[in-house]
Design an enzyme around this catalytic site. Structure first.
Site, PDB file in Angstrom:
ATOM      1  N   VAL A 108      -5.145  -2.692   2.651  1.00 51.53           N
ATOM      2  CA  VAL A 108      -4.552  -2.652   1.315  1.00 51.53           C
ATOM      3  C   VAL A 108      -3.088  -2.217   1.349  1.00 51.53           C
ATOM      4  CG1 VAL A 108      -5.511  -0.314   0.865  1.00 51.53           C
ATOM      5  CG2 VAL A 108      -4.804  -1.752  -1.037  1.00 51.53           C
ATOM      6  N   ALA A 109      -2.746  -1.195   2.135  1.00 48.37           N
ATOM      7  CA  ALA A 109      -1.359  -0.716   2.156  1.00 48.37           C
ATOM      8  C   ALA A 109      -0.441  -1.731   2.832  1.00 48.37           C
ATOM      9  CB  ALA A 109      -1.276   0.632   2.863  1.00 48.37           C
TER      10      ALA A 109
ATOM     11  N   GLY B 156     -16.982   2.384  -3.369  1.00 47.37           N
ATOM     12  CA  GLY B 156     -17.006   2.924  -4.723  1.00 47.37           C
ATOM     13  C   GLY B 156     -16.063   2.256  -5.690  1.00 47.37           C
TER      14      GLY B 156
ATOM     15  N   GLU C   7     -17.481   9.507  -9.051  1.00 46.57           N
ATOM     16  CA  GLU C   7     -17.808   9.948  -7.691  1.00 46.57           C
ATOM     17  C   GLU C   7     -17.526  11.436  -7.588  1.00 46.57           C
ATOM     18  OE1 GLU C   7     -16.934   6.969  -4.406  1.00 46.57           O
ATOM     19  OE2 GLU C   7     -15.509   6.360  -5.924  1.00 46.57           O
TER      20      GLU C   7
ATOM     21  N   ASP D 248      -4.216   4.247  16.130  1.00 51.95           N
ATOM     22  CA  ASP D 248      -3.084   3.655  16.856  1.00 51.95           C
ATOM     23  C   ASP D 248      -1.730   3.975  16.206  1.00 51.95           C
ATOM     24  OD1 ASP D 248      -5.403   2.474  17.753  1.00 51.95           O
ATOM     25  OD2 ASP D 248      -4.709   0.413  17.546  1.00 51.95           O
TER      26      ASP D 248
ATOM     27  N   HIS E  85     -18.060  11.703   5.149  1.00 53.73           N
ATOM     28  CA  HIS E  85     -18.738  11.227   3.944  1.00 53.73           C
ATOM     29  C   HIS E  85     -20.135  11.832   3.934  1.00 53.73           C
ATOM     30  CE1 HIS E  85     -20.428   8.691   0.843  1.00 53.73           C
ATOM     31  NE2 HIS E  85     -19.208   8.279   0.572  1.00 53.73           N
TER      32      HIS E  85
ATOM     33  N   ARG F 113     -16.453  16.023  -2.134  1.00 55.50           N
ATOM     34  CA  ARG F 113     -17.132  15.495  -0.961  1.00 55.50           C
ATOM     35  C   ARG F 113     -17.302  16.514   0.164  1.00 55.50           C
ATOM     36  NH1 ARG F 113     -14.760   9.781   0.423  1.00 55.50           N
ATOM     37  NH2 ARG F 113     -15.972   9.226  -1.416  1.00 55.50           N
TER      38      ARG F 113
ATOM     39  N   HIS G 210     -15.387   9.837   8.085  1.00 57.64           N
ATOM     40  CA  HIS G 210     -15.095   8.814   7.088  1.00 57.64           C
ATOM     41  C   HIS G 210     -13.611   8.598   6.863  1.00 57.64           C
ATOM     42  CE1 HIS G 210     -15.750   6.333   3.559  1.00 57.64           C
ATOM     43  NE2 HIS G 210     -15.168   7.198   2.759  1.00 57.64           N
TER      44      HIS G 210
ATOM     45  N   ARG H 121      -9.738  14.649   0.614  1.00 57.81           N
ATOM     46  CA  ARG H 121      -9.375  13.569  -0.316  1.00 57.81           C
ATOM     47  C   ARG H 121     -10.389  13.438  -1.453  1.00 57.81           C
ATOM     48  NH1 ARG H 121     -11.042   8.088  -0.571  1.00 57.81           N
ATOM     49  NH2 ARG H 121     -12.328   8.574   1.233  1.00 57.81           N
TER      50      ARG H 121
END
Ligand code: SIN
Length: 531
Positions: free
Chosen positions: A17-18, A51, A120, A216, A237, A285, A344, A379
């Site tokens: 996504v980034a 999620g 969540e 990496d 997670h 979490r 996770h 997070r």
């Protein structure tokens, strides 16, 4: 030099996504962009995200960005950068809208007049937007890849492995040493490199991360002279499907299952989260994962159970989880789901600002590889796709601004890739899983360091396996050193020999650099603290 050469304005390493958001935005800004990825375009973590995207769109009564910011700071246990949190949360709606213009389709609300929302752990409002029920990352990745391959015509170089950042004599980025999909070494000359390679979940034997997620980008950045921070905060997670002793990627059971009413039970069938936290099964979490670990130890069980039998329409609402359960012979509509925590998310990473800039001129980082200060010590669920979208876009803007105006000729690189410490990854994963999971102590951390040290030699990484092993070795050394230095329990860093939070550490992020032998050195540093 030997091998091939190519040129670009910006080389993006990674295609989640980034990376794809940055690449598309930078292309739209008129830059010549090349995306390199060591595997297929969708081999990273993004497509496995279940999620949703945490974003405030203004249509949920009682929710607003201040509340999202407050939840993020609470989950981060005091180590977030409050300004970064505000910038990323406030940038969410525009970034989300742009993603929709790129074709991503999100689930409608039951009434059909808006978007669905779920909840969540750690969220005090229903603000997580799902796609495909529990296949949000797959939809995000599909839309971005289709846009990149379609109208944007982005060069996506699959099977290309980044070996090292190429620097000039002043320490500025002049390109990336790469092996191509035939294993031929070459140089991509460019004044800007954006790292978007994800985290380092494969440091542990059991993880939700796919095999490509080996740290990496952090290794590339550290070797180029950048700093990393908060590496000890590996988020576990709480609920992956437990099917016996396992190695590699494990099927995730999204927290949204608990958001829709499922509860955790121990082997006697007792709910245990109600005694642990006011939010019970929807506590942050780190709290849930640690409570599960304690319950497993107390009851002598190798898992706990998720009771989702009260959820109507489970198969339609959670098709991915349902399929994983059915593959394991479990029907969540009538059976309890056996679950355990697994590695996770990497809350720390390459130190970068919210525009992706690192300490190395020309080197940028966005997404899980970066430590922007959004996550702190833990997070908040579904803030990761949000961060990738917002910081990916902002990094593209930053690169375009930094490259604007007349540009000097790119100098030649002053050095080529050199030999670095490398251990067998099975030794690394065994040692990290045994001693650096939820519940660490000084003796275990030292034993893991010794085991890895005795399996380490110096190797010149020349292919994907070599690059991954070198990165995993470096990350293991760095995580162990940082975890040994932080003598308190905070967020997802749980020390059994220092079980309490210690205010001395409240504003202190541990910063990692490399010494002359390529080994990590941990130092204290106040990068930022919550207000
Ligand atoms: C989940 O769906 O539980 C995972 C989402 C996340 O890690 O943010």
């Amino acid at each position: 030099m030997t091998g091939w050469e190519a040129r670009a304005d910006l080389v993006v390493v990674g295609s989640g996504v980034a990376g794809l958001t940055a690449a598309l935005d930078a292309t739209a800004a008129g830059l010549r962009v090349v995306v390199v990825t060591k595997d297929d375009v969708d081999a990273g973590s993004t497509r496995w995200a279940q999620g949703g995207i945490a974003v405030v769109l203004g249509d949920v009564p009682g929710d607003d960005t201040d509340r999202h910011i407050a939840d993020t700071l609470t989950a981060g246990a005091g180590l977030n950068d409050a300004a970064a949190v505000a910038a990323i949360v406030e940038g969410g709606p525009a970034a989300f809208a742009q993603l929709r213009t790129r074709g991503a389709v999100f689930d409608p609300s039951p009434s059909g007049d808006g978007l669905a929302r779920t909840r969540e752990g750690g969220h005090t409002a229903y603000r997580v937007v799902p796609a495909g029920g529990d296949a949000t990352g797959a939809e995000v990745e599909r839309a971005l890849v289709a846009t990149a391959r379609g109208a944007a015509g982005l060069p996506l170089l699959t099977g290309h492995v980044g070996l090292d950042v190429a620097l000039d004599a002043a320490g500025r980025v002049v390109g990336l040493w790469v092996t191509d999909d035939h294993g031929r070494p070459g140089l991509l000359r460019a004044p800007a490199i954006l790292l978007a390679t994800g985290g380092y979940g494969q440091l542990f034997a059991s993880t939700t991360n796919p095999s490509a997620v080996t740290g990496d980008g952090i290794a590339l950045a550290l070797r180029a002279g950048a700093t990393a921070a908060d590496l000890e905060f590996v988020q576990f997670h709480p609920t992956v499907l437990h099917t016996g002793p396992a190695v590699g990627r494990r099927p995730l059971v999204t927290e949204a299952v608990r958001g829709e009413g499922a509860v955790l039970r121990d082997r006697a069938g007792v709910r245990f989260m109600t005694d642990v936290h006011p939010l019970a099964d929807l506590a942050p979490r780190d709290v849930v994962a640690a409570a599960i670990t304690r319950r497993m130890a107390a009851t002598g069980s190798d898992c706990v159970w998720l009771d989702a039998t009260t959820i109507d329409g489970f198969a339609a609402r959670f098709p991915t989880v349902f399929a994983s359960c059915r593959d394991a012979g479990i029907d969540p509509r009538v059976d309890l789901i056996p679950v355990t925590p697994a590695a996770h998310y990497s809350c720390g990473g390459v130190v970068a600002d919210v525009d992706g800039r690192t300490a190395v001129p020309g080197l940028y980082a966005a997404g899980e590889v970066a430590r922007t200060g959004l996550h702190g010590a833990n997070r908040l669920a579904s803030n990761s796709l949000l961060e990738g979208l917002v910081v990916g876009g902002r990094a593209a803007t930053a690169v375009a601004a930094d490259l604007a105006g007349p540009r000097p000729m790119l100098a030649d690189p002053v050095a080529r890739p050199a030999a670095v410490p490398v251990a067998d990854r099975r030794v690394v994963q065994r040692a990290m899983s045994a001693s650096a999971g939820i519940g660490r102590d000084a003796a275990g951390l030292a034993a893991a360091s010794d085991a890895i040290e005795s399996a380490t030699g110096r190797v010149l990484p020349a292919d994907r396996a070599g690059v991954e092993d070198a990165a995993l070795t470096l990350l293991a050394q760095a995580v162990l050193a940082a975890a040994g230095t932080r003598r308190e329990t905070r967020g997802c860093h749980v020390r059994t020999d220092f079980p309490d939070r210690d205010d001395v550490w409240q504003r202190e992020s541990l910063v990692v650099t490399l010494d002359g032998d390529g080994r990590p050195v941990v130092g204290g540093g106040v990068l930022a603290g919550a207000a």
